[in-house]
Design a protein around this motif. Structure first.
Motif, PDB file in Angstrom:
ATOM      1  N   ALA A  43       0.822  -1.211   0.000  1.00 20.52           N
ATOM      2  CA  ALA A  43       0.000   0.000   0.000  1.00 20.52           C
ATOM      3  C   ALA A  43       0.857   1.262   0.000  1.00 20.52           C
ATOM      4  O   ALA A  43       0.582   2.228  -0.727  1.00 20.52           O
ATOM      5  N   ILE A  44       1.918   1.272   0.805  1.00 21.69           N
ATOM      6  CA  ILE A  44       2.789   2.443   0.868  1.00 21.69           C
ATOM      7  C   ILE A  44       3.547   2.632  -0.439  1.00 21.69           C
ATOM      8  O   ILE A  44       3.664   3.748  -0.952  1.00 21.69           O
ATOM      9  N   LEU A  45       4.023   1.568  -1.021  1.00 23.70           N
ATOM     10  CA  LEU A  45       4.731   1.669  -2.298  1.00 23.70           C
ATOM     11  C   LEU A  45       3.819   2.221  -3.396  1.00 23.70           C
ATOM     12  O   LEU A  45       4.247   3.043  -4.224  1.00 23.70           O
ATOM     13  N   GLU A  46       2.569   1.784  -3.381  1.00 25.12           N
ATOM     14  CA  GLU A  46       1.616   2.279  -4.379  1.00 25.12           C
ATOM     15  C   GLU A  46       1.356   3.773  -4.187  1.00 25.12           C
ATOM     16  O   GLU A  46       1.282   4.529  -5.164  1.00 25.12           O
ATOM     17  N   ARG A  47       1.237   4.211  -2.926  1.00 31.43           N
ATOM     18  CA  ARG A  47       1.010   5.632  -2.666  1.00 31.43           C
ATOM     19  C   ARG A  47       2.214   6.472  -3.105  1.00 31.43           C
ATOM     20  O   ARG A  47       2.059   7.515  -3.721  1.00 31.43           O
ATOM     21  N   LEU A  48       3.402   6.001  -2.777  1.00 31.22           N
ATOM     22  CA  LEU A  48       4.612   6.746  -3.129  1.00 31.22           C
ATOM     23  C   LEU A  48       4.816   6.805  -4.640  1.00 31.22           C
ATOM     24  O   LEU A  48       5.357   7.790  -5.167  1.00 31.22           O
ATOM     25  N   SER A  49       4.390   5.764  -5.335  1.00 31.56           N
ATOM     26  CA  SER A  49       4.574   5.725  -6.798  1.00 31.56           C
ATOM     27  C   SER A  49       3.684   6.727  -7.528  1.00 31.56           C
ATOM     28  O   SER A  49       3.856   6.959  -8.733  1.00 31.56           O
ATOM     29  N   LYS A  50       2.747   7.350  -6.802  1.00 23.52           N
ATOM     30  CA  LYS A  50       1.813   8.294  -7.420  1.00 23.52           C
ATOM     31  C   LYS A  50       2.136   9.752  -7.085  1.00 23.52           C
ATOM     32  O   LYS A  50       1.439  10.664  -7.534  1.00 23.52           O
ATOM     33  N   LEU A  51       3.212   9.954  -6.286  1.00 25.38           N
ATOM     34  CA  LEU A  51       3.564  11.318  -5.899  1.00 25.38           C
ATOM     35  C   LEU A  51       4.256  12.060  -7.046  1.00 25.38           C
ATOM     36  O   LEU A  51       4.944  11.458  -7.866  1.00 25.38           O
ATOM     37  N   SER A  52       4.089  13.375  -7.052  1.00 25.70           N
ATOM     38  CA  SER A  52       4.675  14.195  -8.119  1.00 25.70           C
ATOM     39  C   SER A  52       5.769  15.115  -7.600  1.00 25.70           C
ATOM     40  O   SER A  52       6.243  15.995  -8.326  1.00 25.70           O
ATOM     41  N   PHE A  53       6.187  14.893  -6.328  1.00 20.50           N
ATOM     42  CA  PHE A  53       7.132  15.807  -5.702  1.00 20.50           C
ATOM     43  C   PHE A  53       8.599  15.475  -5.991  1.00 20.50           C
ATOM     44  O   PHE A  53       9.482  16.287  -5.725  1.00 20.50           O
ATOM     45  N   PHE A  54       8.872  14.287  -6.498  1.00 22.75           N
ATOM     46  CA  PHE A  54      10.261  13.868  -6.663  1.00 22.75           C
ATOM     47  C   PHE A  54      10.942  14.605  -7.804  1.00 22.75           C
ATOM     48  O   PHE A  54      10.385  14.767  -8.893  1.00 22.75           O
ATOM     49  N   ASN A  55      12.174  15.047  -7.561  1.00 25.69           N
ATOM     50  CA  ASN A  55      12.937  15.753  -8.586  1.00 25.69           C
ATOM     51  C   ASN A  55      13.448  14.792  -9.661  1.00 25.69           C
ATOM     52  O   ASN A  55      13.505  15.146 -10.833  1.00 25.69           O
ATOM     53  N   ASP A  56      13.849  13.589  -9.220  1.00 29.54           N
ATOM     54  CA  ASP A  56      14.325  12.570 -10.155  1.00 29.54           C
ATOM     55  C   ASP A  56      13.158  11.645 -10.482  1.00 29.54           C
ATOM     56  O   ASP A  56      12.703  10.878  -9.633  1.00 29.54           O
ATOM     57  N   LYS A  57      12.677  11.706 -11.700  1.00 27.27           N
ATOM     58  CA  LYS A  57      11.501  10.926 -12.077  1.00 27.27           C
ATOM     59  C   LYS A  57      11.755   9.419 -12.058  1.00 27.27           C
ATOM     60  O   LYS A  57      10.813   8.621 -12.055  1.00 27.27           O
ATOM     61  N   ARG A  58      13.047   9.015 -12.022  1.00 24.31           N
ATOM     62  CA  ARG A  58      13.342   7.588 -11.922  1.00 24.31           C
ATOM     63  C   ARG A  58      12.929   7.022 -10.568  1.00 24.31           C
ATOM     64  O   ARG A  58      12.788   5.807 -10.417  1.00 24.31           O
ATOM     65  N   THR A  59      12.750   7.895  -9.575  1.00 25.98           N
ATOM     66  CA  THR A  59      12.321   7.438  -8.248  1.00 25.98           C
ATOM     67  C   THR A  59      10.984   6.723  -8.345  1.00 25.98           C
ATOM     68  O   THR A  59      10.788   5.675  -7.711  1.00 25.98           O
TER      69      THR A  59
END
Length: 367
Positions: A43-59
């Protein structure tokens, strides 16, 4: 190492906490390049995969890659007994549960999080030691039927240098595991000076990012080399063969060689110096009795020998280096066909597990 992302960190990332976002990118990058492992609940991985705040899009790609192999990483958790959990507070803490599972609670302000691409540091007296402990890690993984990549930076320094290096890495809050010898001369003997210093310093300062491991049941790493390997690496020299033959005869005589000087053996002069060291001398006398069963009096057959006579032969000062080279070429065949005695196998598995705990890493992701 395994970095586990908790709800506390995930929630802060969703609030666009700048430092949390930055640290998650550090950890994700180390996973991307196969330096460490990042993991969390699905669940946490899915939530983090939808964030738009990361500077490096590979994250985002890293989170998605972990989700795509979730069951594989879940299996890895079953054989790893150490993990790092990021926390918002400013204090390190290490807790170990009743089953021996250890968690390092690491503040997000920790500067070493910015150097995760260097990998975990493994510290030994020399690089051959680290390589040998690496084979113990491979042995452990074979026993648990698991394939896990490893990545680490080798550090080395003998004697006091090892103690100083570990202390400096602790002060820098680097993630570092040190491998030490007990340097005991007999079962029940005192441990060596370097190990004493490391134990005292770590106990006094309660370091959280560094740790150490050693075997109290063996003198040096050379004593942890299985007999079959010692035999194979002693064939090319008459002197090495003498050393192996002495060791093998003692083992066949029912006496242990766990504190035997595998590299140099023992001269008569050195034996004489044990006159007032009753327990160490008794240990050596038992070994000598296996080599000279016809004599009840060691002094009798020694009386005409020169002081530099070798009474217990060693296998050469590079026996460890030769053993590492042998395993580099023969590990799979050796590990499938050789059986270790119960005490040695327990130590190989115990040390091998810790090697994997600190050096485990993901496969490099191509994005």
């Amino acid at each position: 190492m395994l970095f586990y992302i908790t709800e506390e960190i995930a929630s802060e990332a969703e609030k666009n906490n700048t430092r949390v976002i930055e640290v998650l990118e550090f950890v994700a990058q180390s996973h991307l390049y196969g330096r460490h492992i990042m993991f969390s609940s699905r669940a946490i991985l899915e939530r983090l995969s939808k964030l738009s705040f990361f500077n490096d899009k590979r994250t985002i790609s890293v989170f998605k890659a972990i989700l795509s192999k979730y069951s594989t990483f879940g299996s890895i958790l079953k054989v790893i007994s150490l993990r790092v959990q990021l926390v918002l507070g400013e204090q390190f803490q290490v807790l170990t549960d009743a089953d021996g599972y250890k968690i390092i609670y690491c503040p997000i302000i920790c500067k070493s999080l910015e150097n995760l691409m260097m990998g975990t540091e493994l510290l030994g007296e020399n690089v051959e030691e680290i390589f040998m402990y690496g084979f113990m890690g491979k042995y452990y993984l074979r026993k648990v039927n698991m394939k896990i990549n490893t990545f680490y930076k080798e550090l080395h320094g003998g004697g006091d240098t090892l103690y100083i290096v570990l202390k400096k890495e602790a002060e820098k809050e680097s993630f570092c595991l040190a491998f030490l010898d007990s340097d005991k001369k007999w079962d029940g003997g005192s441990i060596g000076t370097t190990l004493k210093k490391v134990k005292t310093d770590c106990s006094k300062n309660k370091y959280c990012t560094v740790s150490y491991i050693y075997s109290d049941l063996y003198r040096e790493i050379e004593n942890l080399i299985p007999l079959k390997i010692l035999e194979e690496v002693s064939l090319k020299s008459v002197d090495w063969c003498r050393g192996f033959n002495d060791v093998n005869a003692i083992v066949n005589g029912g006496i242990d060689v766990q504190y035997y000087d595998m590299k140099y053996g023992m001269t008569l002069k050195k034996y004489r110096k044990l006159k007032d060291k009753t327990q160490e001398r008794d240990y050596v006398d038992k070994q000598l009795s296996c080599l000279h069963p016809e004599s009840d009096n060691h002094e009798e057959w020694m009386k005409n020998l020169p002081e530099d006579e070798i009474i217990l032969h060693g296998l050469g000062d590079e026996v460890l280096k030769r053993s590492v080279k042998y395993l580099e070429n023969n590990f799979d065949c050796w590990s499938e066909n050789d059986s270790l005695d119960p005490i040695l196998e327990r130590e190989w598995i115990r040390i091998g597990r810790e090697f994997i705990n600190w050096s485990c890493a993901a496969s490099r992701i191509r994005v």
